[in-house]
Design an enzyme around this catalytic site. Structure first.
Site, PDB file in Angstrom:
ATOM      1  N   GLU A   1       0.833  -0.896  -0.408  1.00  0.00           N
ATOM      2  CA  GLU A   1      -0.390  -0.172   0.111  1.00  0.00           C
ATOM      3  C   GLU A   1       0.867   1.028  -0.205  1.00  0.00           C
ATOM      4  O   GLU A   1       2.018   0.671   0.311  1.00  0.00           O
ATOM      5  CB  GLU A   1      -0.771  -0.165   1.532  1.00  0.00           C
ATOM      6  CG  GLU A   1      -2.184  -1.142   1.272  1.00  0.00           C
ATOM      7  CD  GLU A   1      -2.944  -1.115   2.185  1.00  0.00           C
ATOM      8  OE1 GLU A   1      -2.797  -0.042   2.960  1.00  0.00           O
ATOM      9  OE2 GLU A   1      -3.351  -1.900   2.656  1.00  0.00           O
TER      10      GLU A   1
ATOM     11  N   HIS B   1     -10.693  10.494   7.906  1.00  0.00           N
ATOM     12  CA  HIS B   1     -10.448   8.977   7.801  1.00  0.00           C
ATOM     13  C   HIS B   1      -9.724   8.905   9.830  1.00  0.00           C
ATOM     14  O   HIS B   1     -10.554   7.383   9.730  1.00  0.00           O
ATOM     15  CB  HIS B   1      -9.336   8.316   7.074  1.00  0.00           C
ATOM     16  CG  HIS B   1      -9.199   7.162   6.875  1.00  0.00           C
ATOM     17  ND1 HIS B   1      -9.846   6.150   6.503  1.00  0.00           N
ATOM     18  CD2 HIS B   1      -8.354   6.138   6.513  1.00  0.00           C
ATOM     19  CE1 HIS B   1      -9.906   4.743   6.736  1.00  0.00           C
ATOM     20  NE2 HIS B   1      -8.428   5.010   6.941  1.00  0.00           N
TER      21      HIS B   1
ATOM     22  N   ARG C   1      -0.644   9.546   9.403  1.00  0.00           N
ATOM     23  CA  ARG C   1      -0.351   7.298   9.732  1.00  0.00           C
ATOM     24  C   ARG C   1       0.104   6.844   7.596  1.00  0.00           C
ATOM     25  O   ARG C   1      -0.264   6.723   7.136  1.00  0.00           O
ATOM     26  CB  ARG C   1      -1.736   7.311  10.442  1.00  0.00           C
ATOM     27  CG  ARG C   1      -1.323   5.656  10.306  1.00  0.00           C
ATOM     28  CD  ARG C   1      -3.119   5.506  10.427  1.00  0.00           C
ATOM     29  NE  ARG C   1      -4.069   5.099   9.328  1.00  0.00           N
ATOM     30  CZ  ARG C   1      -4.511   4.438   8.639  1.00  0.00           C
ATOM     31  NH1 ARG C   1      -3.881   3.475   8.612  1.00  0.00           N
ATOM     32  NH2 ARG C   1      -5.672   4.810   8.107  1.00  0.00           N
TER      33      ARG C   1
ATOM     34  N   ARG D   1      -0.199   9.120   2.271  1.00  0.00           N
ATOM     35  CA  ARG D   1      -2.264   9.580   1.833  1.00  0.00           C
ATOM     36  C   ARG D   1      -1.817  11.156   1.927  1.00  0.00           C
ATOM     37  O   ARG D   1      -3.155  11.761   0.913  1.00  0.00           O
ATOM     38  CB  ARG D   1      -2.975   8.757   2.787  1.00  0.00           C
ATOM     39  CG  ARG D   1      -2.836   7.115   2.746  1.00  0.00           C
ATOM     40  CD  ARG D   1      -4.306   6.524   4.102  1.00  0.00           C
ATOM     41  NE  ARG D   1      -3.901   5.826   3.427  1.00  0.00           N
ATOM     42  CZ  ARG D   1      -4.498   4.496   4.692  1.00  0.00           C
ATOM     43  NH1 ARG D   1      -5.193   4.781   5.530  1.00  0.00           N
ATOM     44  NH2 ARG D   1      -4.945   3.896   3.625  1.00  0.00           N
TER      45      ARG D   1
ATOM     46  N   HIS E   1      -8.614  10.500   3.954  1.00  0.00           N
ATOM     47  CA  HIS E   1      -8.319   8.976   3.203  1.00  0.00           C
ATOM     48  C   HIS E   1      -8.302   9.516   1.738  1.00  0.00           C
ATOM     49  O   HIS E   1      -9.762  10.430   1.673  1.00  0.00           O
ATOM     50  CB  HIS E   1      -9.044   7.913   3.555  1.00  0.00           C
ATOM     51  CG  HIS E   1      -8.589   6.701   2.790  1.00  0.00           C
ATOM     52  ND1 HIS E   1      -8.762   6.881   1.199  1.00  0.00           N
ATOM     53  CD2 HIS E   1      -7.756   5.625   3.356  1.00  0.00           C
ATOM     54  CE1 HIS E   1      -8.119   5.277   1.454  1.00  0.00           C
ATOM     55  NE2 HIS E   1      -7.689   5.153   2.198  1.00  0.00           N
TER      56      HIS E   1
END
Length: 557
Positions: free
Chosen positions: A127, A358, A393, A297, A248
């Site tokens: 990811e 998110h 994160r 992100r 997100h």
């Protein structure tokens, strides 16, 4: 010192006693409960809905851990520090990545079944922000549901582990020295325990999840109203880094008027090769970052937002048509079904997406054993700020954080109990009665808080937008106090308590965001577009003043 502020609520009508009360039933809360029971302590789990209704079950991506050949905790640490944009606690990250692999193996031993290849080995995917394939997943894109299933089954198999469902936690109970003595809560429905009650406990563990419901569009469930952070602040605990909210990048866009929980389109879709494109099919992430669509992100969310501004659009697209039907059906069945239920077929058309709230990187400040600044009060999972996430994160580190630090909390409680350091505390009834009651908001205020926050403290922020949000939130607080309109005070009930928690957390978040005059990670200031390490490579610590207003103070460098 005992808490000086409490939610307006009736006096407890019933009392229960245990050793450890855990608030929340996601991966963090249930892992704490199972492990303290193994150590011989009595435990009670209090959860707002039913056991499997929290954020864990919605996690699509997976759990990151250095389990693959050639991968190491050190490489996982490096990726986490990069994503955290300079404000991670490196020792906390080292704890996470070092203890993570064995923690995942213990989760498998509890009963979690992750996807495996034909050779029987656990399948690992990749990811955003990860340079290695290190994400374990279950059911393709239903990892959280499988983790929740396994932990709930383990909890239910222990007849001596007490469960209270449909219960909203209210406030912490303390002794004369301000040490934890239990909590108050409200149980919805009718039964042996209903209405407001008290649980006497040697320790309280907050595992209440996030605060995503302060924004209009979020991937968080309706129960994520910041209850744990609000309780901790009222109890005198410190919060940290509340301004760092991760949006997100790829949440299913359901139209300009959509509000509440929105369907997530997992980062794993980009990990498998889906492209971010505009309405003309142009891949706008190429050339913006070495990892393109797999950049961290915050970078992807900002790029999408910029492109939306440039094009005058309220959404972009995620194109995975080249996957073909078989891959969509086998690898991403949950996302495929979600999209199709909203009239979109990813097999034949690009998915409309936009960033949405998110994950909160900040929260109740803890040490590496989950201990807060209030003795006997612990926090883990998204409600906590352990320092591992920094300003942003890294994908799939959240379930791992809940797992690792839950185990550490349970170990600390077991050790302290064995050493006789977890005595029963006598509740300071006089102080509890003297605490200032927090005025309650009408339940309709929830939508106004969300509107103010999305407009003023969303992906893009500025001094002006934050000031507007702060003014609107202050007006709501004045209305609750009866200083603006002579209205009947709101009745104490779940909806008004949640609105009060949302108002406190939103006000604290805006105050911290206004103070941090730079752009870093999930905090993007249009008026301060550069990162400023000289002044701001540090944490912002938030506490509650005697007036009840949140105060943010930069940590000493």
């Amino acid at each position: 010192m005992s808490a000086t502020h409490r939610l307006t609520a009736p006096a407890p009508g019933w009392t229960a006693t245990t050793d450890v009360v855990v608030v929340g039933s996601g991966i963090a809360g249930l892992t704490v409960a199972l492990n303290v029971r193994k150590a011989g302590l009595r435990a009670m789990v209090v959860t707002k809905a039913v056991l499997d209704e929290g954020s864990t079950r919605w996690a699509q991506g997976g759990i990151a851990a250095a389990l693959g050949e050639g991968d190491t905790p050190e490489q996982h640490l490096d990726d986490t520090l990069v994503a955290g944009a300079g404000v991670c606690d490196e020792e906390a990250v080292r704890t996470l990545v070092t203890e993570g692999p064995d923690a995942v193996r213990r989760l498998i031993a509890v009963g979690a079944a992750f996807d495996r290849g034909e050779d029987g080995e656990i399948l690992l995917t990749r990811e955003g922000g990860h340079h290695r394939h290190r994400i374990v997943h279950a059911g393709g894109d239903a990892t959280g549901a499988e983790v929740s299933r396994a932990l709930v089954a383990a909890v239910r198999s222990d007849p001596d582990l007490e469960l209270i469902e449909h219960a909203l936690v209210l406030d912490l109970l303390t002794d004369a020295e301000g040490r934890t003595a239990g909590l108050t809560l409200h149980v919805m429905g009718e039964g042996q325990r209903d209405g407001v009650g008290a649980v006497r406990a040697r320790a309280v563990v907050l595992a209440t999840g996030g605060l995503g419901q302060v924004f209009s569009a979020t991937t968080n469930p309706a129960v994520s109203t910041g209850d744990g952070v609000a309780l901790a602040l009222r109890a005198g605990a410190e919060a940290a880094d509340l301004e760092f909210v991760q949006f997100h990048p790829t949440v299913l866009w359901l139209g300009p008027d959509a509000a509440g929980q929105q369907p997530l389109v997992s980062e794993a879709v980009r990990g498998e090769g889906a492209h971010l494109v505009d309405a003309d099919g142009v891949r706008f992430m190429v050339g913006q970052h070495e990892l393109a669509e797999l950049a961290p992100r915050d970078i992807v969310a900002k790029a999408i937002t910029r492109r939306m501004q440039e094009r005058g659009s309220d959404h972009m697209f995620l194109d995975g048509r080249h996957f073909g039907a078989e891959m969509w059906e086998n690898r991403f069945p949950t996302i495929l079904a979600s999209c199709r239920s909203h009239g979109i077929d990813p097999v034949t058309e690009p998915i409309p997406i936009a960033p949405a709230s998110h994950h909160a990187a900040g929260g109740v400040r803890t040490d590496r054993h989950g201990r807060t600044s209030v003795p006997g009060l612990y926090a883990c999972g998204e409600v906590a700020c352990t320092g591992v996430h920094g300003a942003n994160r890294l994908a799939s580190n959240s379930l791992l954080e809940g797992l690792v630090f839950a185990e550490r909390i349970a170990a600390d409680l077991a050790e302290r109990h064995a050493a006789g350091e977890l005595p029963e505390r006598t509740v300071d009834v006089a102080a509890a009665r003297a605490a200032r009651p927090v005025p309650l908001l009408a339940s309709e205020a929830r939508a106004e808080i969300q509107r103010l926050m999305s407009r003023g403290a969303g992906v893009l922020r500025s001094a002006a937008s934050l000031a507007d949000a702060a003014a609107g939130l202050a007006l709501l607080a004045e209305q609750a106090r009866g200083h603006v309109a002579e209205e009947k005070p709101a009745d104490p009930r779940v909806e008004t308590w949640e609105a009060a928690n949302l108002l406190l957390v939103a006000t604290a978040l805006v105050a911290a965001a206004a103070q941090r005059e730079e752009t870093r990670g999930g905090h993007w200031r249009e008026d301060f577009p550069e990162r400023d390490d000289a002044h701001w490579r540090r944490h912002l610590i938030t506490t509650l003043a005697a007036s009840g207003d949140p105060v943010s103070t930069p940590e000493e460098q």
